[in-house]
Enzyme design. Structure first.
Site, PDB file in Angstrom:
ATOM      1  N   GLU A  45       0.940  -1.265   0.158  1.00 40.02           N
ATOM      2  CA  GLU A  45      -0.093   0.098   0.175  1.00 40.02           C
ATOM      3  C   GLU A  45       0.781   1.382   0.053  1.00 40.02           C
ATOM      4  OE1 GLU A  45      -2.783  -0.329   3.451  1.00 40.02           O
ATOM      5  OE2 GLU A  45      -3.847  -1.947   2.469  1.00 40.02           O
TER       6      GLU A  45
ATOM      7  N   ASN B 176       2.124  -5.597  -3.041  1.00 35.35           N
ATOM      8  CA  ASN B 176       0.810  -5.692  -2.728  1.00 35.35           C
ATOM      9  C   ASN B 176      -0.022  -4.309  -2.500  1.00 35.35           C
ATOM     10  OD1 ASN B 176      -1.366  -7.753  -1.994  1.00 35.35           O
ATOM     11  ND2 ASN B 176      -1.164  -6.996   0.157  1.00 35.35           N
TER      12      ASN B 176
ATOM     13  N   HIS C 160     -10.232  -6.117  -2.115  1.00 34.19           N
ATOM     14  CA  HIS C 160     -11.388  -5.806  -1.151  1.00 34.19           C
ATOM     15  C   HIS C 160     -12.435  -4.999  -1.873  1.00 34.19           C
ATOM     16  CE1 HIS C 160      -9.249  -7.179   2.315  1.00 34.19           C
ATOM     17  NE2 HIS C 160      -7.843  -6.368   1.786  1.00 34.19           N
TER      18      HIS C 160
ATOM     19  N   GLU D 186      -6.439 -10.561  -0.916  1.00 35.66           N
ATOM     20  CA  GLU D 186      -7.105 -10.318   0.307  1.00 35.66           C
ATOM     21  C   GLU D 186      -8.620 -10.222  -0.074  1.00 35.66           C
ATOM     22  OE1 GLU D 186      -5.420  -7.014   2.396  1.00 35.66           O
ATOM     23  OE2 GLU D 186      -3.330  -7.657   2.222  1.00 35.66           O
TER      24      GLU D 186
ATOM     25  N   ASP E 290     -12.516  -9.953  -0.286  1.00 34.32           N
ATOM     26  CA  ASP E 290     -13.603 -10.011   0.052  1.00 34.32           C
ATOM     27  C   ASP E 290     -14.577  -9.068  -0.513  1.00 34.32           C
ATOM     28  OD1 ASP E 290     -12.691  -7.837   1.379  1.00 34.32           O
ATOM     29  OD2 ASP E 290     -12.645  -8.596   3.448  1.00 34.32           O
TER      30      ASP E 290
HETATM   31  C1  XIL Z   1      -6.096  -5.815   8.864  1.00 37.34           C
HETATM   32  C2  XIL Z   1      -6.381  -7.025   9.765  1.00 37.34           C
HETATM   33  O1  XIL Z   1      -7.472  -7.990   8.969  1.00 37.34           O
HETATM   34  C3  XIL Z   1      -6.880  -6.590  10.919  1.00 37.34           C
HETATM   35  O2  XIL Z   1      -7.152  -7.783  11.831  1.00 37.34           O
HETATM   36  C4  XIL Z   1      -6.028  -5.647  11.633  1.00 37.34           C
HETATM   37  O3  XIL Z   1      -6.717  -5.108  12.525  1.00 37.34           O
HETATM   38  C5  XIL Z   1      -5.559  -4.375  10.311  1.00 37.34           C
HETATM   39  O4  XIL Z   1      -5.453  -5.164   9.340  1.00 37.34           O
HETATM   40  N1  XIL Z   1      -4.973  -4.399   3.896  1.00 37.34           N
HETATM   41  C6  XIL Z   1      -4.001  -5.101   4.315  1.00 37.34           C
HETATM   42  C7  XIL Z   1      -4.116  -5.904   5.631  1.00 37.34           C
HETATM   43  O5  XIL Z   1      -2.808  -5.374   3.712  1.00 37.34           O
HETATM   44  O6  XIL Z   1      -2.883  -6.240   6.212  1.00 37.34           O
HETATM   45  C8  XIL Z   1      -5.145  -5.501   6.378  1.00 37.34           C
HETATM   46  O7  XIL Z   1      -5.354  -6.617   7.612  1.00 37.34           O
HETATM   47  C9  XIL Z   1      -6.378  -5.295   5.713  1.00 37.34           C
HETATM   48  C10 XIL Z   1      -6.039  -4.261   4.617  1.00 37.34           C
END
Ligand code: XIL
Length: 387
Positions: A161, A205, A244, A274, A276
């Site tokens: 990020e 990522n 996401h 990731e 969802d």
């Molecule tokens: C999130 C986790 O799911 C949570 O449990 C934590 O509190 C914060 O981080 N992008 C990412 C992940 O790369 O590491 C993040 O994970 C969600 C967004």
């Protein structure tokens, strides 16, 4: 041959033709990991310590998935809570569990502005850690963590990020790491990771970098970053798109496919890391607390067809691109999801409901993976034949 016996013969041929792809929900052949294996695609999930201790969660974690990502357990805040004081318990447990169950590991994540230990951020803020010390600390952090798991991590999210959400997008000058160490730190991080583990796939990522923003602004910036790194012989091996999604925004899977393909054209691997799909859900109170805990009454998450469709769309994008080597969901059940804690009023983002029943999102992935192994051919030599 009378009509009945012809029909019976045709049925048995069809049954044979279908046997490679049919989804029988009751057998181990219908798990996501088994279905993905038919086309060499690993299906993954983010994992919390609870997933490895609760018997039901543990079963799903090992049965359904072939690659695991620690949701938090490899982040700097967790592995070095006090300076020089390491806690590898969660990370070790995950890597051991994965190996015992024939699963691979995505390491997550080495350079990120979030979930840094407070001794580090406070030291930087109050001037007791200078920029050159910060650089050494990051070098040491990457070397220590990557070396510890050398040979046991399939993909590392080295940098996470770093791009702005603006249009056009760019490497964020205000990012914690960039603002203190300059943009060259991205290349250094990859080099340091490679030195510590020559075989792990090293990834950049980020979210919205495969067309999710519609404009492709972040995709363009991520592509330029990858090209730039490769031109300097920086060891970047893959691009991970987080995936996401939120049903209130648009999503065009064709654009995602094109974008993943374009990254692949740089000869890097790609991954969905990731996944969802969140949406606004029924709430219990005026604070919009979503109904997401196992003790709540079963939430009325009427199967939202759009969520299953978007899961399918992302999986299809990955399946279409040969270089897409893994498809990982960010946790599998709504009771554990990060979504309600992060996005007010939203939830229903995962494959299983709070009672661990698979949702239509789950069956949609099964069906898509099953089909990806090949639909049976319908035409014989004569175009009008059924067999
Ligand atoms: C999130 C986790 O799911 C949570 O449990 C934590 O509190 C914060 O981080 N992008 C990412 C992940 O790369 O590491 C993040 O994970 C969600 C967004």
């Amino acid at each position: 041959m009378n009509f009945c016996s012809m029909a019976a013969a045709a049925a048995s041929v069809l049954a044979l033709a279908n046997s490679a792809t049919a989804v029988d929900a009751s057998t181990s052949a219908s798990t996501l990991r088994a279905l993905g294996a038919q086309v060499g695609l690993r299906i993954g999930t983010a994992v919390t310590p609870l997933d490895l201790s609760d018997p039901t969660l543990l079963q799903i974690t090992s049965d359904q998935f072939s690659v695991l990502t620690p949701e938090n357990e490899m982040k700097w805040q967790v592995v070095e809570p006090q300076q020089g004081n390491f806690d590898w318990t969660g990370a070790d447990n995950l890597v051991n569990f994965a190996e015992e169950h024939g699963e691979r590991v995505r390491g997550h994540t080495l350079v990120w502005h979030n979930q840094l230990p407070s001794w580090l951020t406070q030291g930087v803020a109050n001037g007791t850690i200078s920029n050159s010390q910060l650089r050494d600390l990051l070098h040491q952090h990457i070397t220590t963590e990557v070396s510890r798991y050398r040979g046991r991590i399939w993909q590392w999210d080295v940098v996470n990020e770093m791009l702005t959400d603006s249009n056009p997008s760019q490497v964020n000058p205000n990012d914690f790491w960039i603002s203190h160490l300059g943009p060259g730190i991205i290349a250094d991080a990859f080099r340091w990771a490679r030195a510590a583990d020559p075989h792990a796939l090293l990834c950049y990522n980020d979210y919205n970098i495969a067309g999710e923003d519609g404009s492709n602004a972040k995709f363009n910036a991520a592509l330029a970053m990858a090209q730039n790194l490769l031109a300097q012989n920086v060891p970047i091996d893959c691009v991970g798109d987080q995936g996401h999604l939120d049903l209130q925004f648009g999503f065009n899977p064709i654009l995602m496919t094109q974008d993943l393909q374009t990254y692949a054209g740089l000869r890097v691997k790609v991954a969905l890391t990731e996944v969802d799909v969140r949406t606004f859900v029924e709430t219990t109170d005026s604070n919009q607390t979503p109904i997401v805990s196992r003790t709540d009454p079963t939430p009325n998450h009427t199967a939202n067809p759009a969520a299953a469709d978007w899961y399918t769309g992302m999986l299809q994008s990955c399946l279409t691109v040969k270089a897409c080597v893994s498809f990982t969901v960010w946790g599998f059940d709504d009771a554990e999801s990060w979504v309600p804690g992060t996005f007010k009023g939203e939830g229903d983002a995962d494959l299983y409901d709070v009672n661990l029943n698979p949702k239509p999102q789950f069956t949609a992935l099964q069906q898509t993976l099953s089909l990806s192994a090949g639909a049976p051919h319908r035409r014989g030599p004569n175009d009008n034949d059924d067999d």
